[in-house]
Design an enzyme around this catalytic site. Structure first.
Site, PDB file in Angstrom:
ATOM      1  N   LEU B  58     -10.094 -57.267 -10.959  1.00  0.00           N
ATOM      2  CA  LEU B  58     -10.960 -58.388 -10.570  1.00  0.00           C
ATOM      3  C   LEU B  58     -10.607 -58.788  -9.150  1.00  0.00           C
ATOM      4  O   LEU B  58      -9.923 -59.780  -8.909  1.00  0.00           O
ATOM      5  CB  LEU B  58     -10.743 -59.582 -11.503  1.00  0.00           C
ATOM      6  CG  LEU B  58     -11.049 -59.355 -12.977  1.00  0.00           C
ATOM      7  CD1 LEU B  58     -10.896 -60.656 -13.742  1.00  0.00           C
ATOM      8  CD2 LEU B  58     -12.447 -58.788 -13.155  1.00  0.00           C
ATOM      9  N   GLU B  60     -12.734 -58.440  -5.554  1.00  0.00           N
ATOM     10  CA  GLU B  60     -13.900 -57.924  -4.837  1.00  0.00           C
ATOM     11  C   GLU B  60     -13.522 -57.381  -3.462  1.00  0.00           C
ATOM     12  O   GLU B  60     -14.084 -56.382  -2.994  1.00  0.00           O
ATOM     13  CB  GLU B  60     -14.976 -59.005  -4.699  1.00  0.00           C
ATOM     14  CG  GLU B  60     -15.704 -59.350  -5.986  1.00  0.00           C
ATOM     15  CD  GLU B  60     -14.886 -60.245  -6.910  1.00  0.00           C
ATOM     16  OE1 GLU B  60     -13.835 -60.768  -6.484  1.00  0.00           O
ATOM     17  OE2 GLU B  60     -15.298 -60.417  -8.069  1.00  0.00           O
ATOM     18  N   GLN B  82     -19.982 -58.045  -9.431  1.00  0.00           N
ATOM     19  CA  GLN B  82     -20.543 -58.416 -10.735  1.00  0.00           C
ATOM     20  C   GLN B  82     -21.685 -59.434 -10.614  1.00  0.00           C
ATOM     21  O   GLN B  82     -22.687 -59.336 -11.302  1.00  0.00           O
ATOM     22  CB  GLN B  82     -19.428 -58.974 -11.618  1.00  0.00           C
ATOM     23  CG  GLN B  82     -19.821 -58.982 -13.073  1.00  0.00           C
ATOM     24  CD  GLN B  82     -18.611 -59.072 -13.966  1.00  0.00           C
ATOM     25  OE1 GLN B  82     -17.950 -60.123 -14.025  1.00  0.00           O
ATOM     26  NE2 GLN B  82     -18.272 -57.980 -14.631  1.00  0.00           N
ATOM     27  N   PHE B  83     -21.516 -60.394  -9.712  1.00  0.00           N
ATOM     28  CA  PHE B  83     -22.600 -61.315  -9.345  1.00  0.00           C
ATOM     29  C   PHE B  83     -22.538 -61.476  -7.833  1.00  0.00           C
ATOM     30  O   PHE B  83     -21.453 -61.433  -7.259  1.00  0.00           O
ATOM     31  CB  PHE B  83     -22.432 -62.681 -10.018  1.00  0.00           C
ATOM     32  CG  PHE B  83     -22.722 -62.657 -11.482  1.00  0.00           C
ATOM     33  CD1 PHE B  83     -24.015 -62.852 -11.957  1.00  0.00           C
ATOM     34  CD2 PHE B  83     -21.705 -62.403 -12.391  1.00  0.00           C
ATOM     35  CE1 PHE B  83     -24.280 -62.807 -13.304  1.00  0.00           C
ATOM     36  CE2 PHE B  83     -21.974 -62.360 -13.740  1.00  0.00           C
ATOM     37  CZ  PHE B  83     -23.265 -62.561 -14.214  1.00  0.00           C
ATOM     38  N   HIS B 129     -23.677 -68.048 -10.097  1.00  0.00           N
ATOM     39  CA  HIS B 129     -24.214 -66.761 -10.535  1.00  0.00           C
ATOM     40  C   HIS B 129     -25.689 -66.641 -10.160  1.00  0.00           C
ATOM     41  O   HIS B 129     -26.282 -65.601 -10.340  1.00  0.00           O
ATOM     42  CB  HIS B 129     -24.136 -66.625 -12.055  1.00  0.00           C
ATOM     43  CG  HIS B 129     -22.743 -66.570 -12.597  1.00  0.00           C
ATOM     44  ND1 HIS B 129     -21.854 -67.603 -12.492  1.00  0.00           N
ATOM     45  CD2 HIS B 129     -22.092 -65.587 -13.259  1.00  0.00           C
ATOM     46  CE1 HIS B 129     -20.721 -67.257 -13.089  1.00  0.00           C
ATOM     47  NE2 HIS B 129     -20.848 -66.039 -13.555  1.00  0.00           N
TER      48      HIS B 129
END
Lengths: 427, 325
Positions: B58, B60, B82-83, B129
């Site tokens: 996790l 980025e 992921q978003f 998100h």
């Protein structure tokens, strides 16, 4: 489920309406039939009822704004009907949020990019009239103010650009070629704003309609007027006698019902005055019914509700109907049906003041009768001067339909009926 | 030809590029075993193995940074944020490395990285998100930014992005992941990045949009059509580079333009498109060029989304106003 309710066509031929007052706001609960909004259309102010039960989630347009028929008015959250629910498999995707699965209506047409194409037939060509010329927004606005369609003007500016002088030239040329036949183009000075010494007020729907109709009538019909008067003591006595009887039935008896009755008799003697010109097809349309419009003066302006089938009604019915329509007109509660299908019109300007009037025909009717102020004046009877009660009458007719001769005879006929009302039952 | 959602179309595209080029690697948070939180990469690890399709920590910034190294040494990384809201952690790598490798090395190296990220609202997810911040990437020289609105375009553009030599930020409208279907070709095809799509031809007004907003734009265009307004609907698809000639050609014909997008208004893509309109079609304008965008606020919590995302009715209202201007 959301239901979007569009502004419905509430009568024949309306295309837009002005929002007068919202009766609901976002969050309001409504039942079917509850008023949503008060709308002003041509001459009518009416409540638009809700078509469904539910809660208002959106309203479109502010008070004072004009909206078109078929544009959204409100959005209502209603109970959802039975519908398809997505399969479990489709619903279970995604760990964050809820992704709506595609329904039956969410199929897009297949894309073509990147895929080998079948040769296609040539696309239809744009018609040249839709092509735009080059012009700055300033020039386009200038053209708009002059009422010139800028895309028709040939440009002489840089790169073929349409300049202000091109527009002005085009405007002057087209004005000369139509030599005063057409009015209705915008003034060259453009729209003015209020200043310290002037006040600019937007026209109400009613005023706009009146203006349009009056202009149309004067441009379409060939108006001529004639004026005459008659002594009406007999009618005065007749009315006096019935006034009290009627007032016991709560009916206020004016002279107007008698005039309508006399008018209908005269119209049946001269049916051409109850007709309408259809110039396009070179014919006259005779009406076998007598619907008489009565001009009513209201705060918002002139409105002309119609009393239907006057020939089949008695004086008390006509009196009641006039009172009812006049009341509704002042409260602006007339419906579009109240204005339709008139065959002739009466305007009683004399009840406010004035002996003679040059009324404008309620186009496409053949004529309009103006009733002046009833007054006492010296009259000569049997070579003696006495005091008489005199009714001045003005008649305007469409000279395309009838000539002066018939008009005068028609006038005589009408005056004979009002001066000797008993004739209506005998002749 | 097969009916597919956008998720299936992207999955299909990834399978094609992984098959045709063994240098392609695909990774990100939950991309491998889980097949991605939206199941975009479902089944790909099983098919291509853990060395080509795998889970990342996790982190980025680490995902983007490792991609720079891989790309510079010959691999073709496709990475997933992921978003889009999580991608800000990778800004340093994306802005200072990914976008600059070609320039910094005077053309000796390139960074052929595809950075995929779901973006936008409408699925009742938390606020970070749900935002639509494509403009952040579009403003960085050296990056291409692509946002498809249909399964067909998603597949064709993604394949083109992977085949290209330079980095592409590929943003996927998650509101449309499963909410539309389209019949598409299962075999490979590609759509060149930088070319807008004229979805529907018309003569009264040009309606320009992209990504998630295209759903409402299509509906609005249909409604307007029924009201007698002939709408030319354009999906720009590529936020950068912008297809200036298609936009110009259309507005020179219609004289009117409305841009619709979901993200905030100020300095947004709407401003860029309208400036292009002024450049390309000033002398043909019949009405002021107008944009209908999101608000200059943080994307709302789920209960507020309904008021944030513009409705077809609002778009129709604006179209009408401009046509009647």
């Amino acid at each position: 489920m959301k239901y979007v309710f569009n502004f419905p066509d509430i009568g024949e031929g309306i295309t837009e309406g002005v929002i007068v007052e919202w009766k609901v706001k976002v969050g309001s609960t409504v039942k079917t039939g509850d008023p949503l909004v008060e709308m002003e259309t041509d001459k009518v102010v009416t409540d638009i009822p809700s078509p469904r039960d539910g809660t208002i989630t959106k309203t479109f347009g502010k008070e004072g704004e004009t909206i078109d028929v078929d544009s959204p008015l409100v959005e209502i959250e209603i109970e959802a009907g039975p519908g398809e629910s997505p399969s479990d498999e489709e619903e279970s995707f995604g760990v964050v949020g809820t992704s709506a699965p595609a329904g039956k209506d969410d199929i897009l047409p297949a894309g073509k990019d990147g895929v080998r194409k079948q040769p296609e037939a040539n696309q239809s060509q744009e018609s040249p009239s839709q092509e735009k010329v080059k012009a700055t927004p300033v020039a386009r606005n200038y053209a708009k103010q002059l009422g010139v369609s800028v895309n028709k003007v040939t440009g002489t500016g840089p790169n073929g650009r349409v300049t202000k002088s091109d527009i002005l030239e085009y405007h002057n040329a087209s004005r000369q070629s139509t030599a005063g036949l057409k009015s209705g183009t915008a003034p060259a000075s453009g729209a003015q704003a209020s200043t310290e010494r002037t006040r600019v007020v937007q026209l109400s729907s009613t005023r706009k309609t009146i203006a349009k109709n009056m202009l149309n009538s004067t441009q379409s019909a060939a108006h001529i007027s004639l004026f005459d008067e008659t002594e009406i003591s007999q009618l005065v006595q007749l009315r006096e006698r019935y006034k009290h009887i009627f007032s016991e039935k709560n009916i206020h008896l004016t002279y107007l019902p008698f005039f309508l009755k006399a008018l209908v008799h005269a119209l049946s003697d001269y049916p051409v005055l109850n007709s309408e010109m259809d110039m396009e097809n070179n014919r006259l349309i005779y009406k076998e019914y007598y619907n008489i419009g009565i001009a009513v003066d209201t705060d918002e302006g002139l409105v002309v509700p119609v009393i239907r089938d006057v020939d089949t009604k008695d004086i008390s019915q006509i009196a009641m109907e006039i009172e009812e329509k006049a009341q509704k007109a002042r409260e602006r509660k007339l419906s579009l049906a109240d204005f339709k299908d008139g065959t002739f019109t009466v305007t009683s300007y004399g009840s406010i003041g004035g002996l003679w009037g040059n009324a404008i025909i309620n186009y496409p009717q053949a004529g309009i009768l103006g009733i002046g102020r009833i007054h006492q004046q010296p009259v000569v009877k049997n070579a003696e001067v006495t005091v008489g009660t005199v009714l001045p009458v003005s008649l305007t007719i469409d000279h395309r339909i009838v000539d002066g001769g018939i008009s005068s005879r028609f006038m005589n006929d009408f005056l004979a009926y009002v001066s000797s009302p008993v004739d209506m039952f005998i002749r | 030809m097969k009916n597919m959602t956008m998720v299936q179309a992207i999955n299909n595209a990834l399978e094609i590029v992984l098959t045709e080029n063994e240098k392609v690697v695909l990774y990100g948070e939950d991309v491998g075993v889980e097949g991605g939180v939206f199941r975009v990469s479902a089944g790909l690890q099983e098919k291509f193995g853990e060395k080509r399709v795998f889970d990342s920590p996790l982190a980025e910034s680490g995902i983007a940074g490792t991609a720079v190294g891989m790309a510079a040494t010959g691999l073709k990384p496709i990475i997933e944020m992921q978003f889009s809201g999580f991608s800000y952690h990778a800004f340093h790598q994306i802005i200072n490395q990914v976008s600059r490798i070609r320039n910094r090395s005077r053309g000796r190296h390139t960074a052929p990285i595809v950075i995929r990220m779901p973006y936008g609202g409408g699925i009742k997810a938390p606020e970070h998100h749900s935002e639509s911040m494509e403009v952040l990437y579009a403003a960085i020289p050296g990056l291409k930014v692509v946002i498809p609105s249909t399964p067909h375009d998603a597949k064709g553009l993604l394949i083109d992005a992977v085949r290209g030599e330079d980095p592409v930020v590929f943003m996927e409208p998650k509101r449309l992941y499963r909410s539309v279907k389209q019949e598409i070709q299962e075999e490979e095809y590609s759509i060149p990045i930088g070319k807008a799509s004229v979805v529907q031809e018309g003569s009264d007004i040009t309606l320009i949009s992209y990504g998630a907003s295209m759903k409402e734009a299509r509906k609005a265009s249909d409604t307007a059509q029924k009201k007698g307004i002939s709408v030319e609907l354009i999906d720009i698809r590529s936020i950068y580079p912008l297809d200036r000639s298609t936009i110009g050609e259309s507005v020179r014909k219609t004289g009117r333009v409305l841009v619709v997008h979901e993200g905030p208004e100020s300095y947004g893509p709407g401003a860029e498109v309208l400036t292009t309109v002024i450049d390309e079609a000033f002398l043909y304008l019949e009405a002021p060029p107008r944009r209908l965008s999101g608000f200059d606020t943080i994307a709302p919590y789920p209960q507020g989304e309904e008021w944030y995302i513009h409705t077809p009715e609002r778009i129709v209202y604006e179209l009408q106003r401009l046509v009647e201007y």
